[in-house]
Design an enzyme around this catalytic site. Structure first.
Site, short mmCIF file in Angstrom:
data_model
loop_
_atom_site.label_atom_id
_atom_site.label_comp_id
_atom_site.label_asym_id
_atom_site.label_seq_id
_atom_site.Cartn_x
_atom_site.Cartn_y
_atom_site.Cartn_z
CG HIS A 199 -37.87 21.50 -26.30
ND1 HIS A 199 -38.55 21.04 -27.51
CD2 HIS A 199 -38.72 21.48 -25.39
CE1 HIS A 199 -39.88 21.06 -27.43
NE2 HIS A 199 -40.15 21.26 -26.11
CE LYS A 253 -51.09 17.40 -25.15
NZ LYS A 253 -49.72 18.18 -24.78
CB SER A 286 -43.65 21.27 -30.42
OG SER A 286 -42.60 20.96 -29.77
NE ARG A 305 -42.89 27.94 -24.20
CZ ARG A 305 -43.53 26.90 -24.68
NH1 ARG A 305 -43.30 26.90 -26.17
NH2 ARG A 305 -44.07 26.07 -23.90
#
Ligand code: ADP
Length: 161
Positions: A17, A41, A128, A90
């Site tokens: 990040h 979440k 993460s 990614r």
């Protein structure tokens, strides 16, 4: 002033990040790192903790600040007059979701562009959730997250060690 938003969950922020935020900060006058709160979440780190961890990780980036928002990214972008959201890519697995989000955001707020920055090759594997998995079993996460937040993240995820 051209404002860009780096949005995400940042649960917690990683070196991947930070790399995206650093690079984005060179393209805009100001970057807002926006923690988007997803009420569906349950994050590991609270909104307040995530904000604090990001602030400690990007204090060297002078034109970046951190904020937290519950709601639609486009509504936040309209409110502050941001011209773009910057996302990191990614692998192809990121692409489908990102493509969908970009199209829906464009529909809701045509004035905002979505920009993608390729991940730095050394962070391609990094997320993460991987950091949390490794830390849970007391693995070494020092190459995954900034040194300034290492202790705080370890203590939260693996408090007994
Ligand atoms: P979200 O839940 O919105 O995907 P994340 O915190 O997982 O939030 O990611 C925020 C942004 O950072 C996304 O654009 C994601 O693709 C990007 N990102 C996450 N990890 C990396 C990494 N290692 N390299 C480059 N970009 C990354």
């Amino acid at each position: 002033m051209r404002i860009g938003i780096c949005s995400g969950s940042f649960d917690p922020i990683t070196k991947g990040h930070v790399d995206i935020i650093e690079r984005a900060s060179k393209l805009f006058d100001e970057i807002v790192v926006l923690i988007l709160v997803n009420p569906n979440k349950e994050p590991t780190f609270s909104d307040h903790e995530r904000k604090e961890l990001i602030e400690k990780s990007i204090s060297h980036i002078k034109n970046a600040k951190v904020d937290c928002f519950t709601g639609l990214l486009v509504d936040y972008a309209k409110k502050i007059g941001a011209v773009a959201v910057i996302r990191g890519l990614r692998a192809v697995t990121d692409f489908e979701y990102e493509f969908q989000m970009a199209l829906i955001n464009k529909k809701m707020y045509p004035e905002m562009e979505t920009l993608y920055l390729n991940t730095g090759s050394e962070y391609m594997y990094l997320s993460s959730s991987i950091v949390k998995q490794v830390a849970k079993f007391n693995g070494d996460i020092s190459s995954f997250i900034p040194a300034t937040i290492l202790q705080q993240v370890k203590e939260k995820i693996c408090p007994e060690r």
